[in-house]
Write an enzyme that holds these catalytic residues in place. Structure first.
Site, short mmCIF file in Angstrom:
data_model
loop_
_atom_site.label_atom_id
_atom_site.label_comp_id
_atom_site.label_asym_id
_atom_site.label_seq_id
_atom_site.Cartn_x
_atom_site.Cartn_y
_atom_site.Cartn_z
N LYS A 62 0.85 -1.21 0.00
CA LYS A 62 0.00 0.00 0.00
C LYS A 62 0.88 1.25 0.00
O LYS A 62 0.71 2.13 -0.82
CB LYS A 62 -0.92 -0.01 1.23
CG LYS A 62 -1.78 1.23 1.35
CD LYS A 62 -2.71 1.18 2.54
CE LYS A 62 -3.50 2.49 2.66
NZ LYS A 62 -4.42 2.50 3.83
N GLU A 117 10.74 -4.72 4.11
CA GLU A 117 10.81 -6.15 3.77
C GLU A 117 10.43 -6.38 2.31
O GLU A 117 11.10 -7.09 1.56
CB GLU A 117 9.88 -6.97 4.67
CG GLU A 117 10.24 -6.96 6.15
CD GLU A 117 9.44 -5.92 6.92
OE1 GLU A 117 9.17 -4.83 6.34
OE2 GLU A 117 9.10 -6.18 8.08
N GLY A 143 -4.82 -1.71 5.29
CA GLY A 143 -4.03 -2.87 4.86
C GLY A 143 -4.68 -4.19 5.22
O GLY A 143 -4.86 -5.07 4.39
N ARG A 144 -5.16 -4.29 6.48
CA ARG A 144 -5.72 -5.58 6.93
C ARG A 144 -7.16 -5.77 6.46
O ARG A 144 -7.82 -6.72 6.84
CB ARG A 144 -5.60 -5.70 8.45
CG ARG A 144 -6.06 -4.48 9.20
CD ARG A 144 -5.57 -4.52 10.64
NE ARG A 144 -5.93 -3.28 11.33
CZ ARG A 144 -5.17 -2.19 11.36
NH1 ARG A 144 -3.98 -2.19 10.73
NH2 ARG A 144 -5.54 -1.09 11.99
N GLU A 204 -4.00 -6.09 15.31
CA GLU A 204 -3.46 -4.82 14.80
C GLU A 204 -4.56 -3.75 14.78
O GLU A 204 -4.27 -2.56 14.86
CB GLU A 204 -2.87 -4.99 13.40
CG GLU A 204 -2.07 -3.77 12.96
CD GLU A 204 -1.21 -4.02 11.72
OE1 GLU A 204 -1.72 -3.89 10.60
OE2 GLU A 204 -0.01 -4.33 11.89
N HIS A 222 -4.60 -32.95 19.70
CA HIS A 222 -3.37 -33.71 20.02
C HIS A 222 -2.22 -32.75 20.26
O HIS A 222 -1.05 -33.13 20.17
CB HIS A 222 -3.05 -34.65 18.84
CG HIS A 222 -4.20 -35.53 18.49
ND1 HIS A 222 -4.44 -36.74 19.10
CD2 HIS A 222 -5.23 -35.33 17.61
CE1 HIS A 222 -5.56 -37.27 18.61
NE2 HIS A 222 -6.05 -36.45 17.69
N LYS A 225 10.14 -0.42 13.51
CA LYS A 225 10.68 -0.21 12.16
C LYS A 225 11.83 0.80 12.20
O LYS A 225 12.88 0.60 11.59
CB LYS A 225 9.57 0.32 11.24
CG LYS A 225 8.48 -0.69 10.88
CD LYS A 225 7.45 -0.04 9.95
CE LYS A 225 6.30 -0.97 9.62
NZ LYS A 225 5.26 -0.34 8.79
#
Ligand code: F6P
Length: 539
Positions: A197, A203, A261-262, A347, A378, A506
């Site tokens: 965005k 990254e 973004g999310r 977030e 399990h 960041k």
């Protein structure tokens, strides 16, 4: 105290909690045979059974009153009409318009059209690599909301994925993810999507730079110039930054900054989804979400599925002081769903300051965790049944499946119900004792072992059921949780749409990555960081 915890609705719920905290759900089922009918809802092809919760009619009414006191219907209208609900960044959060076929914003329809044309060009071999070969692999380079949603949807709907073009996802700056993805790919037939965005995420930009080098190293000199055009597209709000990276303007899919973004898989960020499952299935995904949107916008609060999920979450987070919420899909295709919900929920609502700029005096987002059933049985279900924590659980399951072996699905479904029932009814020490005697233990041994086999029970769970996991029901499921998160944010009076908390890390990473490479004065750093930097520099 803030005006929320001091409010009559909140104070009433404190009284309700004191009055009902020792009530046994199992007794409530015994005394009210209509409990499940009363505490269940249908919406957008989903069925929610919320009867196995620590609530009664009165508590539920008081929880709904909390939503009314927050003027939730007004805030819902603000969300759907593009008001600046993101009040710190003064932006709308208009993801609902991305899946509304009557949406008025022209860019929504033109972007969908461009995405469709692009997918068609890929699948028809009209779009080819620099050496003229068709594209066989698409690699989405993105992180957070530019990865989690598309990755989860593509994985969930893998049964629908076309075989011709394989879609891969690389998010981590750990070179292993990109390396392990590229080692099996052919640069002549690989297309990269740089999904970001902001187009500033370190990254993603490093992954894109390394991918570009990987490509150009294989391209003959005379073809280097236009290789990028054949093998790189971008999805971003900032086209200028993508062009500066070297991506041609014609290869950029834009979206608006009011898409969080999310909350962005419905936008151009969803391009890898459309490439994987096709335009029809992508439109069904949008439609499923739109159906849940209409339910959320129009249903009365007490019959509103996202609102009920939100209020139950507040009941456990703020009154039972539960710190986590487990998401346990009994569907291997939803294996990434808990992971996706971590960003969506944590977030969005992992905040500590309210709309009045006050530090708040109550917990907000819980820790979202989980894993697929039956595997969890399990792994971590032991703690659910006999641990010391009260851990609310959302079970998610479909009635039908995508494989030809009904006996597998019968067992899966039976296990899901069994877990929910065991959490509800537990097993008393007396029951355990007599079971042990029946197994042949003598009285002494049975009496000694019985406490270890006791399950307290009275542990809450919701069960969400869909007929089949399809693009439509998946869209509705995602929108359900989006609106649950929004509702909780409104009641907690926080901003669900900013994420200032991730900025400090960041910034520190930028200066530390420099410290790893250069000799610099580290005296300002704590001794731990200094030692850890030196460990790396002397490796
Ligand atoms: O985690 C912080 C964040 O900004 C998320 O909100 C976002 O989804 C992610 O980083 C990636 O951001 P971008 O899409 O701008 O690269």
């Amino acid at each position: 105290m803030t005006d929320l915890t001091n409010s009559p609705a909140w104070q009433q719920l404190i009284k309700d909690f004191e009055k009902t905290r020792t009530q046994q759900m199992y007794d409530q089922f015994s005394t009210d045979p209509t409990r499940t009918e009363k505490f269940s809802l249908r919406a957008a092809e989903l069925y929610l059974d919320y009867s196995k919760n620590r609530i009664n009619n009165e508590t539920l009414q008081h929880l709904v009153a909390l939503a009314e006191a927050a003027h939730l219907p007004e805030h819902i209208e603000n969300l759907f009409t593009g008001k600046a609900v993101n009040f710190t960044e003064q932006r709308a959060a208009w993801h609902t318009s991305l899946r509304d076929p009557t949406a008025l914003q022209p860019e929504i329809h033109s972007t969908l059209q461009r995405m469709h044309l692009f997918c068609s060009a890929l699948h028809s071999d009209h779009w080819r690599g620099y050496s003229g070969k068709p594209i066989t692999d698409v690699v989405n380079l993105g992180i957070g909301g530019s990865d989690l949603g598309p990755r989860m949807v593509v994985d969930t709907l893998s049964a629908l994925s076309n075989k011709k073009i394989k879609v891969h996802f690389v998010a981590n700056v750990d070179g292993s993810e990109l390396y392990n993805t590229l080692k099996n790919l052919n640069p002549e037939t690989t297309l990269f999507i740089v999904a970001s965005k902001t187009f500033t995420t370190v990254e993603t930009l490093l992954n894109a730079t390394t991918a570009r080098t990987w490509l150009l190293n294989k391209v003959v000199e005379r073809k280097k110039a236009d290789a990028i055009t054949h093998h790189f597209v971008a999805i971003t709000v900032h086209a200028d930054r993508a062009i500066k990276f070297g991506i041609s303007a014609d290869n950029i899919f834009s979206f608006s900054d009011w898409v969080g973004g999310r909350y962005s898989l419905w936008s151009a960020i969803g391009l890898p989804i459309m490439i994987a499952i096709g335009v029809d299935a992508f439109l069904q995904l949008l439609n499923g979400a739109h159906c849940m949107d209409q339910h959320f916008r129009n249903a009365p609060l007490a019959q509103n599925m996202p609102v009920i999920l939100a209020l139950l979450g507040i009941w456990y987070t703020n009154f039972y002081r539960c710190q986590t919420q487990a998401i346990i899909p009994y569907d291997q295709n939803l294996a990434l769903f808990p992971n996706y919900l971590q960003q969506l929920d944590m977030e969005s609502n992992g905040k500590s300051v309210n709309v009045n700029d006050e530090i708040i005096d109550y917990p907000t987002a819980p820790i979202i965790w989980g894993g697929v059933g039956t595997n969890g049985q399990h792994a971590f279900h032991q703690l659910l049944h006999q641990g010391q924590f009260l851990l609310p659980v959302d079970f998610i399951i479909a009635l039908d499946n995508h494989h030809p072996w009904p006996e597998h699905h019968d067992l899966l479904y039976a296990n899901c119900l069994a877990q929910s029932q065991a959490l509800l009814q537990g097993r008393t020490q007396k029951q355990a004792y007599y079971e042990l005697l029946a197994e042949g233990y003598d009285e002494t041994k049975a009496k000694k072992l019985a406490p270890h086999k006791m399950l307290p029970g009275n542990r809450p769970s919701n069960t969400l059921v869909m007929k089949k996991l399809t693009p439509t029901t998946l869209g509705a499921l995602i929108a359900l949780y989006e609106h649950k998160v929004f509702t909780q944010g409104i009641i907690w009076q926080i901003n669900s749409f900013d994420q200032y908390g991730v900025e400090v890390g960041k910034q520190l990473a930028t200066s530390l990555s420099k410290a790893l490479k250069e000799d610099m004065d580290m005296s300002a750093y704590d001794s731990s960081t200094q030692v850890l930097v030196n460990l790396f520099k002397k490796k």
